[in-house]
Design a protein around this motif. Structure first.
Motif, PDB file in Angstrom:
ATOM      1  N   ALA A   1       0.839  -1.209   0.000  1.00  0.00           N
ATOM      2  CA  ALA A   1       0.000   0.000   0.000  1.00  0.00           C
ATOM      3  C   ALA A   1       0.865   1.246   0.000  1.00  0.00           C
ATOM      4  O   ALA A   1       2.060   1.188   0.168  1.00  0.00           O
ATOM      5  CB  ALA A   1      -0.922   0.001   1.208  1.00  0.00           C
ATOM      6  N   ALA A   2       0.221   2.330  -0.132  1.00  0.00           N
ATOM      7  CA  ALA A   2       0.822   3.640  -0.368  1.00  0.00           C
ATOM      8  C   ALA A   2       2.115   3.884   0.377  1.00  0.00           C
ATOM      9  O   ALA A   2       2.260   3.484   1.522  1.00  0.00           O
ATOM     10  CB  ALA A   2      -0.176   4.696   0.049  1.00  0.00           C
TER      11      ALA A   2
ATOM     12  N   ARG B   1       2.877   6.519   1.568  1.00  0.00           N
ATOM     13  CA  ARG B   1       2.679   7.550   2.564  1.00  0.00           C
ATOM     14  C   ARG B   1       2.333   6.975   3.930  1.00  0.00           C
ATOM     15  O   ARG B   1       2.906   7.322   4.926  1.00  0.00           O
ATOM     16  CB  ARG B   1       1.555   8.493   2.109  1.00  0.00           C
ATOM     17  CG  ARG B   1       1.395   9.704   3.038  1.00  0.00           C
ATOM     18  CD  ARG B   1      -0.033   9.975   3.357  1.00  0.00           C
ATOM     19  NE  ARG B   1      -0.149  10.873   4.476  1.00  0.00           N
ATOM     20  CZ  ARG B   1      -0.339  10.477   5.718  1.00  0.00           C
ATOM     21  NH1 ARG B   1      -0.413   9.206   6.007  1.00  0.00           N
ATOM     22  NH2 ARG B   1      -0.474  11.351   6.679  1.00  0.00           N
ATOM     23  N   ALA B   2       1.404   6.089   3.938  1.00  0.00           N
ATOM     24  CA  ALA B   2       0.927   5.585   5.218  1.00  0.00           C
ATOM     25  C   ALA B   2       1.787   4.432   5.696  1.00  0.00           C
ATOM     26  O   ALA B   2       2.022   3.498   4.965  1.00  0.00           O
ATOM     27  CB  ALA B   2      -0.516   5.113   5.076  1.00  0.00           C
TER      28      ALA B   2
ATOM     29  N   PHE C   1       0.567   6.291  11.605  1.00  0.00           N
ATOM     30  CA  PHE C   1      -0.626   6.218  10.784  1.00  0.00           C
ATOM     31  C   PHE C   1      -1.697   6.907  11.603  1.00  0.00           C
ATOM     32  O   PHE C   1      -2.221   6.357  12.541  1.00  0.00           O
ATOM     33  CB  PHE C   1      -0.952   4.745  10.526  1.00  0.00           C
ATOM     34  CG  PHE C   1      -2.045   4.521   9.536  1.00  0.00           C
ATOM     35  CD1 PHE C   1      -3.074   3.654   9.798  1.00  0.00           C
ATOM     36  CD2 PHE C   1      -2.038   5.184   8.318  1.00  0.00           C
ATOM     37  CE1 PHE C   1      -4.077   3.436   8.871  1.00  0.00           C
ATOM     38  CE2 PHE C   1      -3.037   4.978   7.385  1.00  0.00           C
ATOM     39  CZ  PHE C   1      -4.064   4.089   7.677  1.00  0.00           C
ATOM     40  N   PHE C   2      -2.016   8.144  11.243  1.00  0.00           N
ATOM     41  CA  PHE C   2      -2.907   8.954  12.071  1.00  0.00           C
ATOM     42  C   PHE C   2      -2.356   9.191  13.464  1.00  0.00           C
ATOM     43  O   PHE C   2      -3.075   9.459  14.389  1.00  0.00           O
ATOM     44  CB  PHE C   2      -4.305   8.328  12.200  1.00  0.00           C
ATOM     45  CG  PHE C   2      -5.080   8.506  10.941  1.00  0.00           C
ATOM     46  CD1 PHE C   2      -5.328   7.452  10.102  1.00  0.00           C
ATOM     47  CD2 PHE C   2      -5.524   9.770  10.572  1.00  0.00           C
ATOM     48  CE1 PHE C   2      -6.012   7.629   8.921  1.00  0.00           C
ATOM     49  CE2 PHE C   2      -6.222   9.955   9.398  1.00  0.00           C
ATOM     50  CZ  PHE C   2      -6.462   8.873   8.575  1.00  0.00           C
TER      51      PHE C   2
ATOM     52  N   ASP D   1       3.251  12.535  11.613  1.00  0.00           N
ATOM     53  CA  ASP D   1       2.719  12.208  10.297  1.00  0.00           C
ATOM     54  C   ASP D   1       3.216  13.161   9.229  1.00  0.00           C
ATOM     55  O   ASP D   1       2.631  13.258   8.163  1.00  0.00           O
ATOM     56  CB  ASP D   1       1.181  12.136  10.310  1.00  0.00           C
ATOM     57  CG  ASP D   1       0.526  13.493  10.485  1.00  0.00           C
ATOM     58  OD1 ASP D   1      -0.710  13.539  10.535  1.00  0.00           O
ATOM     59  OD2 ASP D   1       1.248  14.500  10.582  1.00  0.00           O
TER      60      ASP D   1
END
Lengths: 444, 475, 481
Positions: B110-111, B113-114, B210-211, B215
């Motif tokens: 997955a991305a 970013r996260a 992640f949140f 971040d």
């Protein structure tokens, strides 16, 4: 002083009183219905500028315009000395009345659920009491088109066919009174080949390979094609067959005029590739296409010219979409399109920024668009492109009296609208902002 | 009867020998059957890196170390002599950032970013989010690659067959993923592989949360700054506390603090990611502010800022995964001019570094195998990198940066016997590696085993190199 | 490098444009025969401005070009101070917000400045020379901020405005309480969830900051008194900047909308003994202008944005004028890289909405933001001795038709429209050449890959493992690598 001047003085005072009274009341338009704007500089957009002339308005329409025009008895006279008269401005892509506060979902009626909603019509949900309407018309915009599904400053884009756009004047008690054309175009958000997308579930950017993205795109186009084919068959059945033989389908029914070429499609496409794909598709499908956005229209001028596509440009004050595009391309593009003979109009693509329409046009002038063309592009061209030119866009006898009287060049920032006529009625320029200003100015 | 038995035995012997031979051949290790650990490669061209090339000479290996090297040296009688006529002997090559030997983290593609490292999220399953730097988000500096080596990683053999005797393997995932270990690519048990267990302190600037905190890039930097501040504090406070326990409140236990303090004490080099010129200058500034001995990894836009790197005396591990057009790119969206320039000039970075006096080494950065490594090295050579400089970057300088320069990287007596013997110039793509020595163990390289077929292995992810997919992030 | 390209083209352009009289001195520039908008002492027509060593050396109607000076003929043009954008998010790498925690004062914009952000150049092209680069508005107390000059082409270390007071961003209202955003399922919400909690977050942070400061003051005192074996307190990078706020060493720039939250922050600041430097956006500032004046804060607002959020529904374009009328020092800002290309136009709107004079309107994007940022001794007006940060327009900058011709910072031309236009062909050619080069390399690679594949297809005899002592044949087929 002669009686005429006194009369005009009294009329002016009465008028101002009337306008002042209007400001208190909820509604902004006054009777009577005969006006004469006298001694103003008139730009008709249908001939040379009249340095000092008169416009007569009666029964909602322009009755007469010229250097020496007889003023009917009983007309409210507006002294236009030092002022300028123009057709009101036309913002052909907005979410006017469909979006009050972008972040507050309850106030937004832009995107119905699902990708295909050809049967929904903007006029259905336009709130005539939206605070945006008085605010916008105070800046000289007298008519707009509200488009479902086209993203503004604070919204997401809608489905593939989000619905029908509606044109209406910015004054009236109900949409029935205001509307100019309830169904003026079918909106299509042309799908892009998206290799990057934002996934709200994981709050991250997802990347796709080009071939995968292209497959998704092809699927969407195939689906669109399919809808149009079905609409054709439906239209055929409607016109030639018996209504008892098939079930009524509202969506296909709505697409029938589209496939018959009667209702134009307003296609939102920005990149050169999307524009090309959209133009070629519409050509193959015999749809009457109007391009919305056209960020990279400058790259495909020949195609647009060849297929006689008109463009409704988004704000000329935006960043170039690609890093290597010259910094001023969005500002110079209008002049490029003009030089290439491609008809275009300015639009705000927004609601709260609709009042910047003149600023977008003025900026384009600074970057090369002739001033007259800029005026046309905010006052006339949209009417021509959308088939309202018989009603609007110039100051000619017989047309709807949507006019503005300004204290200067309407494209200049400092210029204010002194008098506003919509549907032939003198309309107050009072609005929420002015009211808050007056209220808090009075705070001791 | 007796004759038949004897014949049976006689027949069995060649079969057994054949089996043994086959078994040995399949492993391609030579001489693991208890023979004396002495070898000599004679009549070979020798490139010691530490000195001039010896056109024809001998290298003697004894018990894992190089015993002697020269035009004419004494060969111990126990030595297994290998005729090096027509062959060239180089020090074993070093790949300075890999995950070789480490289990690949879950295929959560997955991305970017996260969630920084793949599969590693800082948010515990309960939904509680890290909000506080003192909770040490995404920090596992105590993870040492040496503790996690799996010897069945196919890349070990694949790299070794191409002449890489040594790699730096480092854990991935999070902001402080752990410490990298220098491992030689041969051994029986995992421990055999390890040359230096705690060689590098890895840092990633990718938000791992992640949140949660942090971040953003500035949040990550702020967090690392706090960690280094805390480490300083701990180094100051702990001795005082230990000497005055009855006078002050006791200190809380913080594993990150202690581990990082120990690592800095041991003078482990701290690795900071920096690929484009903005990141490089930022990395130099942060290393200076935090007073750490750092090396940058990535370095591909170094050609723009070589002077600054040289002035800071900071070494750079250059990623060999040169920026290039992605395989399945959108044909209608050409790359920006900035990206094109970056792609064009990145391979010139090593040559520019050499000229400017920047010390550098290379790493494979997720390239699928040595074939691509050498292909990309060639691009650097074509862009002006001198072959002898390239070789030094792959050997002595790599070892030096990793803190094992006293034991690896050249062919000198006393150094660990890591050698690659090829039938020509090592940078020539027609050259074949014939023998590889790792810790004095002899591996013969056979053609079939040497080809790494593309697509066999799962493509490696980049090791936190903050790639400029476009050169520099603009928004 | 694009910037090197531009600078080299600029240098070439200079060489052409200069008076051929001896050695070229790019540090001395005379901008000739324009309308000079000084901001502080009126407009001067048919006047010239002399720049020396990055500073304004003289302004007048009868200046002559010194020997070797570069002359910029600005006949018919308008020269004004470079525009100062008091609310910007350009040039930030890796995220504008550190939203992972309620108080993110440990995050520093100066750590992540990106000098390669093209928006720097694009904003220069709009006449903007200085930007107050802020952390986003996701946190009640956000990260540290920095004022930069838009020195396109210089490294990050040369962007910050030397000597400008550092700042910190606060945010009130809908954004820090995340009212327009929902985290995905399973992720707990971040405090605060309402305006009630925004105040408490700020108060709590400052209480901690005060206590933290006290522990350091105590420690320093005891240490100075000669006490031994003291364990120092920990440095807390989150609380350090808040201590600086308490000590008046760091400006507070507070994003806010509603009148009541503005008044709240004034009260909280008073409680802790600090002053808010600017209220940002402050869209309801017109309702409580007197309170803002009394607090000493400036107001930095939008020209005419409204209705995108509930808290923006009472926003009016008269905000700047009304606050100015009541005595607030007001600036108009962009909060957007595109908006920062035409802040001159945005300033002009206050002439229409609220009747500000032309000079007061220009102040909204020049002297006033300079005052707010504490840099008005250096920039914000055209006065002798100030930095030569200048924007040259072809029309009155308050006209919609005005287009920036040149932008200078410290007396150096960082944007020149003619140079930009004439340089485009060369850049396009370079791009095409590089694309062609890449394509050719890819085609060559494909051909050689196919050749290799063919080679591999040849029957591969199993070679016997060479015995020690075997000599190698020269020139082998197939690559081992």
């Amino acid at each position: 002083m002669n009686s005429r001047t006194t009369a005009s003085r009294i009329a002016r005072v009465a008028l101002l009183l009337a306008v002042a009274l209007c400001a208190k009341s909820g509604y902004a338009q006054t009777a009577p219905a005969v006006y004469a704007i006298q001694g103003a500089k008139i730009t008709t957009l249908a001939g040379p500028v009249i340095e000092s002339g008169t416009v007569v308005i009666r029964d909602g329409k322009i009755a007469a315009v010229g250097a020496n025009v007889e003023i009917p008895a009983g007309a409210q006279i507006i002294d236009g000395k030092g002022l300028e008269v123009y057709p009101g401005m036309f913002d052909p892509i907005t979410q006017m009345g469909l979006n009050e506060i972008g972040a507050v979902r309850a106030t937004v009626d832009l995107d119905e659920l699902g990708d295909y909603n050809p049967d929904v019509v903007a006029a259905t949900a336009v709130n005539p009491a939206s605070a945006h309407i008085p605010v916008t018309r105070a800046s000289g915009i007298t008519e707009v088109i509200a488009t479902p599904g086209i993203a503004g400053f604070d919204e997401q884009g809608g489905g593939l066919i989000p619905g029908q756009a509606s044109a209406f004047s910015l004054a009236g008690w109900t949409m029935e009174e205001m509307q100019l054309n309830r169904s003026i175009a079918m909106v299509i958000n042309w799908p892009s080949i998206d290799t990057r997308s934002f996934d709200f579930a994981t709050f991250s950017v997802k990347e796709k390979s080009f071939s995968d993205a292209k497959k998704d795109y092809d699927k969407q186009i195939a689906e669109l094609s399919d809808w149009l084919d079905r609409a054709r068959h439906y239209a055929q059945a409607q016109s030639k067959g018996s209504a008892a033989a098939y079930e009524r389908d509202l969506k296909l029914e709505a697409l029938a005029p589209v496939v018959e070429g009667k209702l134009p499609v307003l296609v939102v496409a920005q990149s050169a590739r999307d524009i090309r794909n959209a133009v070629e598709f519409c050509s193959r499908q015999n749809l009457k296409m109007i391009l919305a956005g056209g960020d990279e229209a400058w790259k495909v001028k020949d195609l647009l010219k060849e297929k006689k596509i008109s463009v409704i440009l988004g704000p000329s004050e935006r960043l170039p979409s690609q890093e290597d595009t010259p910094y001023d391309k969005p500002m110079t593009q209008p002049s490029e399109l003009f030089a290439a003979g491609i008809p275009f109009a300015f639009s705000s693509f927004d609601t709260s920024f609709s009042r910047r329409l003149s600023q977008y046009a003025g900026t384009a002038v600074g970057y090369g668009l002739p001033h007259d063309e800029a005026l046309k592009a905010v006052m006339l061209n949209a009417a021509q492109i959308f088939g309202l030119a018989d009603k609007l866009g110039t100051i000619e006898s017989g047309k709807l009296a949507n006019l503005i009287v300004t204290d200067g060049d309407p494209l200049e920032i400092k210029t204010g609208v002194r008098y506003l006529f919509i549907r032939g009625q003198l309309t107050s320029t009072d609005n929420r902002h002015r009211q808050l200003y007056e209220e808090y100015r009075k705070r001791p | 009867m007796k004759n038949e038995l004897r014949r049976a035995w006689l027949c069995a012997i060649p079969i057994v020998l054949l089996l043994v031979a086959l078994a040995a051949w399949a492993h391609s290790a030579r001489g693991e059957g208890g023979e004396p650990p002495y070898f000599a490669i004679t009549n070979a061209r020798i490139v010691p890196v530490s000195g001039p090339v010896i056109e024809s000479g001998t290298v003697v290996i004894a018990k894992g170390l190089i015993q002697a090297v020269g035009a004419s040296v004494t060969i111990p009688p126990e030595a297994w002599v290998i005729d090096g006529k027509g062959l060239t002997v180089y020090p074993g090559l070093i790949d300075t950032q890999t995950t070789i030997g480490l289990e690949q983290e879950g295929g959560d593609e997955a991305a970017p970013r996260a969630g920084g490292g793949r599969g590693r999220r800082s948010a515990p399953l309960s939904g509680e989010i890290i909000r506080d730097p003192e909770d040490r988000p995404s920090s596992t500096p105590w993870r040492i690659a040496a503790d996690e080596i799996k010897t069945d990683d196919k890349r070990i053999e694949s790299w070794r067959n191409a002449g890489f005797t040594t790699v730096l393997s480092a854990p991935e995932g999070g902001i402080l993923p752990g410490q990298g270990s220098v491992i030689d690519l041969a051994g029986n048990r995992p421990g055999d592989y390890v040359v230096k267990s705690a060689a590098t302190l890895q840092i990633s600037l990718r938000p791992g949360g992640f949140f949660g905190f942090p971040d953003s890039l500035m949040g990550v930097i702020a967090y690392i700054r706090q960690v280094f501040d805390d480490v300083s504090w701990y180094q100051q406070a702990d001795p005082i506390y230990q000497a005055n326990m009855t006078k002050s409140a006791r200190l809380r236990y913080d594993r990150t603090e202690q581990v990082v303090a120990a690592a800095l004490q041991e003078k482990e080099i701290v690795l900071l990611p920096a690929n484009n010129s903005v990141q490089i200058l930022r990395g130099l500034r942060l290393a200076d502010e935090w007073k750490i001995r750092a090396a940058l990894y990535g370095g591909q836009e170094g050609y723009k800022v070589a002077a600054a790197i040289a002035a800071a005396k900071t070494p750079v591990l250059i990623s060999l995964k040169w920026p290039e057009r992605p395989k399945d790119a959108d044909p209608d969206i050409p790359p920006s001019l900035r990206e094109l320039r970056f792609r064009d000039l990145a391979p010139s970075t090593p040559a520019v570094f050499a000229k400017a006096g920047v010390k550098f080494a290379f790493y494979s950065d997720g390239l699928s195998g040595p074939k691509d490594i050498f292909k990309n090295l060639k691009k650097a050579l074509d862009a002006g990198l001198a072959p002898d400089v390239a070789l030094r970057a792959l050997t002595l300088d790599a070892a030096g940066i990793l803190g094992v320069g006293d034991r690896l990287g050249t062919i000198e007596p006393g150094k660990i016997a890591n050698l690659v013997v090829a039938d020509g110039d090592i940078f020539n793509d027609k050259t074949k590696v014939k023998h590889v020595f790792v810790d004095g163990h002899w591996f013969e390289v056979h053609e079939e085993a040497s080809h790494d077929k593309p697509g066999d292995k799962k493509p490696m992810q980049s090791v936190d190199s903050v790639h400029a997919k476009t050169a520099g992030v603009s928004r | 490098m694009k910037s090197l390209m531009r600078i080299s083209i600029l240098a070439a352009a200079f060489a052409v444009a200069a008076i051929p009289s001896g050695a070229q001195d790019a540090k001395t520039i005379l901008i000739e025969n324009a309308t000079i908008i000084t901001v502080t002492h009126g407009n001067i027509e048919h006047a010239s401005l002399l720049i020396r060593d990055g500073k304004i050396a003289a302004i007048g109607t009868d200046l002559k070009a010194p020997d070797g000076a570069t002359v910029i003929d600005a006949t018919g043009q308008f020269v004004m101070p470079g525009i100062i954008d008091c609310h910007s998010h350009i040039a930030i790498d890796g995220g504008v917000n550190e939203g992972g925690t309620s108080v993110s004062s440990m995050a520093r914009i100066p750590d992540v400045l990106n000098p390669d952000d093209l928006d720097i150049y694009r904003d220069l092209a709009g006449g903007t020379t200085v930007a107050n680069v802020l952390h986003g508005s996701a946190n009640s107390i956000g990260g540290q901020t920095v004022v930069i000059k838009l020195r396109w082409g210089k490294p990050a270390s040369e962007l910050p405005f030397e000597g400008a007071m550092p700042g910190i961003k606060f945010a009130l209202g809908e954004n820090p309480k995340e009212s327009n955003f929902s985290p995905p399922a399973g992720v707990s919400r971040r405090y605060p969830g309402t305006r009630l909690g925004v105040e408490e977050t700020i108060r709590q942070a400052f209480i901690e900051a005060r206590e933290y400061k006290k522990t350091w003051d105590d420690y320093n005192q005891r240490k100075a008194a000669g006490e031994q074996n003291l364990i120092p307190p920990r440095r807390d990078v989150q609380l350090d900047p808040l201590v600086e706020v308490l000590e008046g060493k760091r400006y507070v720039h507070a994003h806010c909308y509603r009148a009541d939250e503005i008044v709240m922050l004034i009260r909280v600041a008073k409680e802790f003994g600090f002053k808010v430097r600017t209220f940002q956006h402050v869209l309801e500032g017109y309702k409580i202008a007197d309170e803002i004046v009394a607090s000493g804060a400036g107001g930095s607002t939008f020209s005419d944005w409204w209705a995108y959020k509930m808290e923006a529904y009472d926003a009016i374009p008269y905000n700047a004028a009304l606050m100015t009328e009541r005595g607030v020092v007001v600036s108009v800002n962009s909060d957007d890289a595109e908006e920062a290309r035409h802040l001159n136009q945005e300033a002009a709107k206050s002439m229409k909405y609220g009747g500000l004079s032309a000079n007061d309107a220009i102040k909204l994007v020049t002297l006033n933001p300079a005052i707010q940022l504490g840099i008005d001794n250096r920039v914000g007006s055209l006065d002798v001795g100030k930095d030569a940060d200048i924007a040259i327009f072809n029309h009155d900058p308050l006209s919609v038709y005005a287009v920036v011709q040149k932008t200078l910072i410290d007396g150096q031309i960082y944007f020149d429209r003619q140079t930009d236009i004439s340089g485009r062909a060369a850049l396009e050619k370079e791009k095409q050449d590089l694309l062609d080069k890449e394509k050719k390399a890819a085609d060559d690679q494909k051909k050689s890959d196919e050749k290799d594949k063919d080679k591999d297809k040849k029957p591969d005899q199993k070679k016997k493992p060479p015995k020690s002592g075997d000599s190698m044949e020269a020139g082998t087929v197939g690559g081992a690598l």
